[in-house]
Design an enzyme around this catalytic site. Structure first.
Site, PDB file in Angstrom:
ATOM      1  N   GLY A 110      -5.256  11.164  -4.569  1.00 27.73           N
ATOM      2  CA  GLY A 110      -4.854  12.266  -5.432  1.00 27.73           C
ATOM      3  C   GLY A 110      -3.392  12.642  -5.324  1.00 27.73           C
ATOM      4  CB  CYS A 111      -0.694  12.125  -2.873  1.00 29.96           C
ATOM      5  SG  CYS A 111      -1.098  13.437  -1.736  1.00 29.96           S
TER       6      CYS A 111
END
EC number: 2.8.1.-
Length: 111
Positions: A109-110
């Site tokens: 998710g980064c």
């Protein structure tokens, strides 16, 4: 693949500076990666880095910042388990930057 040289040993990293082989990691490499971001690791940094490594060993995933904050708060208390504290230690993002120093993959998710 790119490489970094730490103490005479070449270590492979990806295009964002994350280790390609987690087994290559040691504290000297963590400190070297931090120095690339012009950070000197303190005991407070190492506490979070070691927490991340234990978390990864247990769950086989590098936590995103929200999960990281919650897990640290649970184990170390609210004074450390909050975004403000973690961003003071890791200004480029506690999940992303701390995981790189810890020799872990970039958190899911980064960006």
């Amino acid at each position: 693949m790119a490489t970094i040289n730490v103490a005479g040993k070449d270590v492979e990293v990806d295009e964002e500076g994350y280790l390609t082989n987690l087994a290559d990691w040691n504290e000297e490499i963590g400190a070297f990666l931090a120095s690339q971001d012009e950070l000197e690791l303190t005991d407070a940094h190492w506490e979070i880095i070691n927490f991340l490594r234990e978390y990864y060993d247990e769950y086989q995933i590098a936590p995103a910042v929200r999960v990281l904050t919650k897990a640290i708060g649970k184990k170390m208390g609210k004074d450390k388990g909050n975004s403000k504290y973690l961003y003071e230690l890791f200004p480029y993002g506690p999940g992303k930057q701390a995981c790189r120093f810890a020799g872990l993959p970039k958190p899911t998710g980064c960006i």
